[in-house]
Design a protein around this motif. Sequence first.
Motif, mmCIF file in Angstrom:
data_model
loop_
_atom_site.group_PDB
_atom_site.id
_atom_site.type_symbol
_atom_site.label_atom_id
_atom_site.label_comp_id
_atom_site.label_asym_id
_atom_site.label_seq_id
_atom_site.Cartn_x
_atom_site.Cartn_y
_atom_site.Cartn_z
ATOM 1 N N PHE B 49 -46.877 -15.480 11.215
ATOM 2 C CA PHE B 49 -48.040 -15.978 10.470
ATOM 3 C C PHE B 49 -48.242 -17.444 10.817
ATOM 4 N N PHE B 50 -49.415 -17.766 11.360
ATOM 5 C CA PHE B 50 -49.515 -19.135 11.826
ATOM 6 C C PHE B 50 -49.814 -20.134 10.721
ATOM 7 N N GLU B 51 -50.003 -19.688 9.498
ATOM 8 C CA GLU B 51 -50.107 -20.646 8.403
ATOM 9 C C GLU B 51 -48.716 -21.023 7.872
ATOM 10 N N SER B 52 -47.659 -20.323 8.307
ATOM 11 C CA SER B 52 -46.306 -20.635 7.837
ATOM 12 C C SER B 52 -45.800 -21.897 8.493
ATOM 13 N N SER B 53 -45.049 -22.676 7.724
ATOM 14 C CA SER B 53 -44.483 -23.913 8.236
ATOM 15 C C SER B 53 -43.090 -24.083 7.638
ATOM 16 N N TYR B 54 -42.108 -24.227 8.507
ATOM 17 C CA TYR B 54 -40.726 -24.374 8.061
ATOM 18 C C TYR B 54 -40.200 -25.732 8.513
ATOM 19 N N ILE B 55 -39.573 -26.445 7.590
ATOM 20 C CA ILE B 55 -38.970 -27.736 7.924
ATOM 21 C C ILE B 55 -37.524 -27.704 7.466
ATOM 22 N N PRO B 56 -36.572 -27.546 8.388
ATOM 23 C CA PRO B 56 -35.165 -27.412 7.983
ATOM 24 C C PRO B 56 -34.624 -28.703 7.365
ATOM 25 N N MET B 57 -33.627 -28.510 6.493
ATOM 26 C CA MET B 57 -33.020 -29.650 5.792
ATOM 27 C C MET B 57 -31.551 -29.824 6.114
ATOM 28 N N ASP B 58 -30.801 -28.718 6.098
ATOM 29 C CA ASP B 58 -29.352 -28.853 6.215
ATOM 30 C C ASP B 58 -28.769 -27.542 6.712
ATOM 31 N N ILE B 59 -27.528 -27.622 7.213
ATOM 32 C CA ILE B 59 -26.854 -26.440 7.737
ATOM 33 C C ILE B 59 -25.370 -26.536 7.409
ATOM 34 N N VAL B 60 -24.777 -25.386 7.172
ATOM 35 C CA VAL B 60 -23.324 -25.346 6.979
ATOM 36 C C VAL B 60 -22.798 -24.096 7.684
ATOM 37 N N GLN B 61 -21.611 -24.211 8.285
ATOM 38 C CA GLN B 61 -21.010 -23.052 8.920
ATOM 39 C C GLN B 61 -20.214 -22.297 7.876
ATOM 40 N N ASN B 101 -38.648 -28.862 -3.493
ATOM 41 C CA ASN B 101 -37.894 -30.038 -3.084
ATOM 42 C C ASN B 101 -36.414 -29.759 -2.835
ATOM 43 N N PRO B 102 -36.089 -28.902 -1.878
ATOM 44 C CA PRO B 102 -34.661 -28.761 -1.529
ATOM 45 C C PRO B 102 -34.198 -30.064 -0.876
ATOM 46 N N ILE B 103 -33.044 -30.566 -1.296
ATOM 47 C CA ILE B 103 -32.572 -31.842 -0.758
ATOM 48 C C ILE B 103 -31.335 -31.636 0.120
ATOM 49 N N LYS B 104 -31.087 -32.630 0.941
ATOM 50 C CA LYS B 104 -29.949 -32.573 1.843
ATOM 51 C C LYS B 104 -28.667 -32.523 1.024
ATOM 52 N N GLY B 105 -27.762 -31.675 1.454
ATOM 53 C CA GLY B 105 -26.521 -31.480 0.714
ATOM 54 C C GLY B 105 -26.354 -29.987 0.515
ATOM 55 N N LEU B 106 -25.569 -29.385 1.399
ATOM 56 C CA LEU B 106 -25.386 -27.928 1.382
ATOM 57 C C LEU B 106 -23.898 -27.660 1.435
ATOM 58 N N TYR B 107 -23.400 -26.826 0.526
ATOM 59 C CA TYR B 107 -21.946 -26.686 0.389
ATOM 60 C C TYR B 107 -21.540 -25.224 0.419
ATOM 61 N N LYS B 109 -18.496 -22.924 -0.644
ATOM 62 C CA LYS B 109 -17.312 -22.985 -1.502
ATOM 63 C C LYS B 109 -17.061 -21.603 -2.068
ATOM 64 N N ASP B 110 -15.828 -21.100 -1.888
ATOM 65 C CA ASP B 110 -15.456 -19.799 -2.471
ATOM 66 C C ASP B 110 -16.456 -18.714 -2.102
ATOM 67 N N SER B 111 -16.796 -18.636 -0.805
ATOM 68 C CA SER B 111 -17.701 -17.611 -0.255
ATOM 69 C C SER B 111 -19.107 -17.680 -0.839
ATOM 70 N N ALA B 112 -19.478 -18.818 -1.374
ATOM 71 C CA ALA B 112 -20.844 -18.985 -1.893
ATOM 72 C C ALA B 112 -21.413 -20.300 -1.380
ATOM 73 N N PHE B 113 -22.737 -20.369 -1.349
ATOM 74 C CA PHE B 113 -23.421 -21.569 -0.883
ATOM 75 C C PHE B 113 -24.088 -22.242 -2.073
ATOM 76 N N TYR B 114 -24.048 -23.559 -2.120
ATOM 77 C CA TYR B 114 -24.650 -24.314 -3.212
ATOM 78 C C TYR B 114 -25.560 -25.385 -2.644
ATOM 79 N N PHE B 115 -26.682 -25.599 -3.330
ATOM 80 C CA PHE B 115 -27.574 -26.693 -2.953
ATOM 81 C C PHE B 115 -28.393 -27.077 -4.173
ATOM 82 N N PHE B 116 -29.036 -28.266 -4.055
ATOM 83 C CA PHE B 116 -29.868 -28.771 -5.155
ATOM 84 C C PHE B 116 -31.345 -28.677 -4.780
ATOM 85 N N CYS B 117 -32.155 -28.367 -5.764
ATOM 86 C CA CYS B 117 -33.599 -28.457 -5.604
ATOM 87 C C CYS B 117 -34.155 -28.950 -6.940
ATOM 88 N N MET B 118 -35.462 -28.737 -7.164
ATOM 89 C CA MET B 118 -36.085 -29.343 -8.335
ATOM 90 C C MET B 118 -37.057 -28.366 -8.983
#
Lengths: 293, 400
Positions: B49-61, B101-107, B109-118
């Motif tokens: 879909f050409f109206e879609s726009s993605y802007i990555p913030m953070d990555i974790v392995q 507003n997803p912010i930088k900071g991706l964790y 921990k214990d087989s789960a991913f955590y992040f902050f947004c608003m």
Amino acid sequence: MKKTALVGVMILAFLWPSPSLAQGNQNKRKPKTVTGNSDINQWWIGVRGGINFSNATVQKSYSIYSYVQDATIGDNEKKYNSFTLPGLHFGFSVSYEFIRGLSINVLPSYTSYRFAYDNSFRWYDSEAQSKRVTTNYTIETRLQYIDLPLTIKYELSRSSFKPYIQAGGYYSLLTDAIKKVNITGIDQASGSDSEINVTELSVGIEDRTKKGNYGIIGGVGFTYNMGNARVGFEINYRYGLQNLDHGEMKYVDNQLVTGAYDVPDDYSLNNLELSMQVIIPLKFITSKDYVPL
Amino acid sequence: MSHCNYRKMKISAIHISFVLLLTLSIVSCGNEEDFIPDSSFIKIYNDEFFESSYIPMDIVQAGNTGYFILSAYDAWNTYILRVDEDGEYMWDYKLEDNYVNPIKGLYYKDSAFYFFCMDDLSLAATLMKVTDQSKTAQVERTYGNIIYPLHSSAVDDGFLLESYNRESYSTRLTKLNNDFGIVWEEEYEVEQDVEESIISHLTRIGNRLPFFSGQAGNKYFLNGYYNYSMSMLFVNASDGTQTGVINGFRDKSAISSAKYLDGNSYALSRFDFGENFIIPKIDLNTSGTGISSDLEGNEHPEMMPNAFVYSQIIDVNGREITMYATSTKGGQILLYAYDAINGTLVGTHHLGRLNPYEAIDFVATNDGGLAVLGNTFVNGRFSRITLIKLSEKELIEFAN
């Protein structure tokens, strides 16, 4: 494993009729004639050349794109064109006829192989699919090799016209490789159909292609005696056994990968070659009474 | 020697020589490796879909099971993408429109991913939890008194969460424990209302600002609005009281990235009215007042004006390297590798051709390679997430 087996076959085929290993031939000298004695040892040399057509057999397909949910894959797969682009080859023919009608042949040549595939990607308005942007890629690969085929040839006739069949293997050394990319696009989302992003690229891929290729070869042909020479025509089919893509370099960034969104597949190369040749008997005679033709 | 014997020897020699030549040709060549899928790849996560726009913030392995990518979607909506160790798509999820507003900071921990947004109505910071089993994001915790979250980072005994308090015109730093509970909070006055700049940053309609935070021994540092300008603050780790500052000038001159090395040494980058400087090793007075434009450094005119920079200390084949990732005026991702001990430049590496590519983040991978997260514009127009995995061999070639 395949390589080892091929080497073994070649060694066996080449050493088996060797006169140096034959026992009890030392004191047997008989006049050699065309229609006479079957114990003939004759070298032939000549030149050959022609055109060839290639086909890439995909072993595993790769893409830079990984589609997320809601995307359709559909048109976005490479479509290979089979045996459409001509290449050229030219070289020599060296044969050793160890039994009348049966010979071992080495056909060193310089060969150019060509094949191509098409790919297209599209993006469209989710509410009006007629509004879309399409980008088309035509990607041609050109590979240049020094070929070293080794075959055993069996002639089906003793007359001046000699049809034959042959089979064997080949090994090739890469000397050059390039990819030519033609990128075109159509924008149907800006009011009318307009062509966009017309780009042509030519990128060297010698470091992304394996240096050696090998496979099996088989074919048919004929020769005809003309004066002291033989002219011939043959058709050979080569079946490649080697994945030609240099895997370690597959995703190393260059204009093709991140520019043209092209990632090479794992593939082997098959080839149909048509050749003309002229061969003459080498005066490597075993008897002063030998009549070559 | 008779003529006959000589001829037979010649034939024999030719036979044997030829076979040997052929054998050598076959066995000596063609030892190139076949493709190892997870060692090196480049992927663009495409949406038709050409109206879609993605802007990555953070990555974790995520161990040996691939990567988790946090992204903004269509301006400031929140999008999560899970890919496997070969970079292939596994699943994704677009959060409800009120979680923005997803912010930088991706964790991880214990087989789960955590992040902050608003929350877009209350503006409250919200902690999200994601698992491979749920394939969705669940609200783990809401921090009602923390609004406009800007950045988070991990420290030795928990996390830091930087935010902006529109009521008090202050930058707020919140210390969280390992369970994301609040330990302490402290505010640092901006002296003026900068909410408009903050909103432009969060919604991506204006300049993106270099918010960051981290740990430096027994202190923390953060980059945010302070005293009218984007400044780098140093605070006590125990209670957040300020000890020192490096002042910027408005949002025109500021520190763009910082990583603590040892002692008083930091690896920095800064911008100054469009110019960019990389300072791979510098001693800072964390108990006094300084000015960012006074910090000496190597100018890098190839970088975009006031470029976004991400830096980390990584181990490359046993050597400590300060790696910087940024974007060039030519639309490429540029990696700089500096020796973390002496600050000398070891090498550089460009990624991306023809179409624009921007650096967002990178992570040193378990196999000794590097996974670089970027933003690319497919066909020059469609904003998409790209993940470039360099093998250990590729990394060592320029960074060791």
